[in-house]
Design a protein around this motif. Structure first.
Motif, PDB file in Angstrom:
ATOM      1  N   UNK A  50       1.991 -43.708  -2.699  1.00 49.50           N
ATOM      2  CA  UNK A  50       1.831 -45.198  -3.321  1.00 49.50           C
ATOM      3  C   UNK A  50       0.420 -45.689  -2.580  1.00 49.50           C
ATOM      4  N   UNK A  51      -0.072 -45.332  -1.543  1.00 46.31           N
ATOM      5  CA  UNK A  51      -1.315 -45.681  -1.052  1.00 46.31           C
ATOM      6  C   UNK A  51      -2.620 -45.050  -1.696  1.00 46.31           C
ATOM      7  N   UNK A  52      -2.287 -43.741  -1.911  1.00 48.55           N
ATOM      8  CA  UNK A  52      -3.511 -42.926  -2.299  1.00 48.55           C
ATOM      9  C   UNK A  52      -3.763 -42.974  -3.896  1.00 48.55           C
ATOM     10  N   UNK A  53      -2.524 -43.120  -4.464  1.00 47.66           N
ATOM     11  CA  UNK A  53      -2.721 -43.442  -5.960  1.00 47.66           C
ATOM     12  C   UNK A  53      -3.912 -44.422  -6.267  1.00 47.66           C
ATOM     13  N   UNK A  54      -4.021 -45.714  -5.943  1.00 43.29           N
ATOM     14  CA  UNK A  54      -4.829 -46.817  -6.261  1.00 43.29           C
ATOM     15  C   UNK A  54      -6.051 -46.604  -5.525  1.00 43.29           C
ATOM     16  N   UNK A  55      -6.024 -46.036  -4.283  1.00 38.82           N
ATOM     17  CA  UNK A  55      -7.431 -45.333  -3.754  1.00 38.82           C
ATOM     18  C   UNK A  55      -8.219 -44.183  -4.543  1.00 38.82           C
ATOM     19  N   UNK A  56      -7.372 -43.398  -4.873  1.00 44.76           N
ATOM     20  CA  UNK A  56      -7.918 -42.348  -5.628  1.00 44.76           C
ATOM     21  C   UNK A  56      -8.721 -42.730  -7.183  1.00 44.76           C
ATOM     22  N   UNK A  57      -8.061 -43.851  -7.723  1.00 40.46           N
ATOM     23  CA  UNK A  57      -8.471 -44.401  -8.933  1.00 40.46           C
ATOM     24  C   UNK A  57      -9.861 -44.792  -8.767  1.00 40.46           C
ATOM     25  N   UNK A  58     -10.185 -45.180  -7.578  1.00 43.91           N
ATOM     26  CA  UNK A  58     -11.572 -45.686  -7.164  1.00 43.91           C
ATOM     27  C   UNK A  58     -12.625 -44.419  -7.084  1.00 43.91           C
ATOM     28  N   UNK A  59     -12.209 -43.479  -6.843  1.00 40.15           N
ATOM     29  CA  UNK A  59     -13.170 -42.357  -6.716  1.00 40.15           C
ATOM     30  C   UNK A  59     -13.604 -41.639  -7.813  1.00 40.15           C
ATOM     31  N   UNK A  60     -14.706 -41.225  -8.179  1.00 39.83           N
ATOM     32  CA  UNK A  60     -15.556 -40.966  -9.547  1.00 39.83           C
ATOM     33  C   UNK A  60     -15.046 -39.622 -10.238  1.00 39.83           C
ATOM     34  N   UNK A  61     -14.485 -38.638  -9.389  1.00 42.40           N
ATOM     35  CA  UNK A  61     -14.208 -37.406  -9.925  1.00 42.40           C
ATOM     36  C   UNK A  61     -12.876 -37.299 -10.166  1.00 42.40           C
ATOM     37  N   UNK A  62     -12.106 -36.924 -11.224  1.00 37.23           N
ATOM     38  CA  UNK A  62     -10.697 -36.793 -11.136  1.00 37.23           C
ATOM     39  C   UNK A  62     -10.010 -35.567 -10.083  1.00 37.23           C
ATOM     40  N   UNK A  63     -10.854 -34.532  -9.956  1.00 35.84           N
ATOM     41  CA  UNK A  63     -10.531 -33.568  -8.962  1.00 35.84           C
ATOM     42  C   UNK A  63     -10.445 -34.016  -7.620  1.00 35.84           C
ATOM     43  N   UNK A  64     -11.311 -34.916  -7.288  1.00 33.18           N
ATOM     44  CA  UNK A  64     -11.663 -35.656  -5.971  1.00 33.18           C
ATOM     45  C   UNK A  64     -10.380 -36.504  -5.930  1.00 33.18           C
ATOM     46  N   UNK A  65      -9.886 -37.217  -6.810  1.00 25.41           N
ATOM     47  CA  UNK A  65      -8.883 -38.148  -6.759  1.00 25.41           C
ATOM     48  C   UNK A  65      -7.527 -37.251  -6.538  1.00 25.41           C
ATOM     49  N   UNK A  66      -7.159 -36.173  -7.240  1.00 28.44           N
ATOM     50  CA  UNK A  66      -5.952 -35.316  -7.111  1.00 28.44           C
ATOM     51  C   UNK A  66      -6.185 -34.760  -5.676  1.00 28.44           C
ATOM     52  N   UNK A  67      -7.145 -34.413  -5.033  1.00 27.56           N
ATOM     53  CA  UNK A  67      -7.252 -33.765  -3.728  1.00 27.56           C
ATOM     54  C   UNK A  67      -7.179 -34.890  -2.653  1.00 27.56           C
ATOM     55  N   UNK A  68      -7.412 -35.926  -3.108  1.00 25.97           N
ATOM     56  CA  UNK A  68      -7.358 -37.335  -2.151  1.00 25.97           C
ATOM     57  C   UNK A  68      -5.797 -37.636  -2.207  1.00 25.97           C
ATOM     58  N   UNK A  69      -5.059 -37.756  -3.135  1.00 22.24           N
ATOM     59  CA  UNK A  69      -3.737 -37.878  -3.328  1.00 22.24           C
ATOM     60  C   UNK A  69      -2.886 -36.844  -2.426  1.00 22.24           C
ATOM     61  N   UNK A  70      -3.042 -35.430  -2.821  1.00 21.11           N
ATOM     62  CA  UNK A  70      -2.599 -34.385  -2.002  1.00 21.11           C
ATOM     63  C   UNK A  70      -2.645 -34.451  -0.604  1.00 21.11           C
ATOM     64  N   UNK A  71      -3.844 -34.676  -0.045  1.00 26.03           N
ATOM     65  CA  UNK A  71      -4.424 -34.561   1.178  1.00 26.03           C
ATOM     66  C   UNK A  71      -3.729 -35.848   1.876  1.00 26.03           C
ATOM     67  N   UNK A  72      -3.615 -36.886   1.215  1.00 25.54           N
ATOM     68  CA  UNK A  72      -3.021 -38.093   1.941  1.00 25.54           C
ATOM     69  C   UNK A  72      -1.440 -38.144   1.968  1.00 25.54           C
ATOM     70  N   UNK A  73      -0.880 -37.307   1.111  1.00 25.32           N
ATOM     71  CA  UNK A  73       0.700 -37.000   1.150  1.00 25.32           C
ATOM     72  C   UNK A  73       0.911 -35.926   2.614  1.00 25.32           C
TER      73      UNK A  73
END
Length: 187
Positions: A50-73
């Motif tokens: 729930x936290x990483x998803x909105x944060x990840x949407x602020x990151x430029x690259x989609x791959x970076x967003x997915x990695x951000x969500x997975x690493x946060x989990x």
């Protein structure tokens, strides 16, 4: 990402703070705030998502967003599994203000270190070490402040809602303190 704002430091800090705080509010739909043993790994993972998803949407690259969500989990699950706890959703069982401040600093710093280490897996290495420090320091400051506010509000109102307000203050501070450095994450 389509939601990524212009690369202005203040704009991103504000959006990062809003994303972090709204992620916390969203997580409250799925996680019941409680004392340390009450929050399990599954709840921490749900909260981390729930936290990483909105944060990840602020990151430029989609791959970076997915990695951000997975690493946060991963980070939230690990710190909960090893006994530090889901520091953003737990309330200390003691009502002693000095003990809350001390334990908040220690557990907040350790929890932030764990989250920062996990999230550094998603961050390019030249800035990853800085993010680890920022997370640890942010949580070490925010948890005792939020815990103190929660204690005072609970004492004044005689309602557990005071503790939830304290956790909200914690997340708001974490959003601000990490948001100040979030612009360095955007590639």
């Amino acid at each position: 990402m389509p939601f990524a704002p212009k690369n202005t430091r203040f704009g991103l800090t504000l959006l990062w703070t809003l994303a972090t705080f709204s992620g916390f509010l969203l997580s409250l739909l799925f996680i019941e705030v409680g004392e340390k043993p009450d929050i399990g790994v599954m709840e921490a993972a749900i909260g981390g998502f729930a936290l990483a998803l909105p944060q990840g949407c602020l990151l430029k690259e989609p791959v970076f967003c997915i990695r951000w969500i997975l690493s946060s989990l991963l980070g939230w699950s690990i710190i909960t599994a090893i006994g530090i706890g889901a520091v953003g959703w737990i309330v200390p069982s003691t009502q002693s203000l000095p003990l809350r401040i001390l334990s908040g600093t220690v557990y907040g710093g350790l929890g932030g270190l764990g989250i920062g280490l996990a999230q550094s897996l998603a961050i390019p290495q030249p800035v990853a070490w800085r993010w680890i420090f920022v997370c640890a320091a942010s949580w070490a400051v925010a948890v005792p402040v939020g815990s103190a506010v929660g204690t005072i509000w609970r004492y004044l109102s005689q309602l557990f809602l005071g503790e939830v307000i304290g956790l909200g203050i914690t997340w708001l501070l974490v959003g601000i303190l990490t948001g100040i450095n979030a612009h360095k994450l955007r590639l």
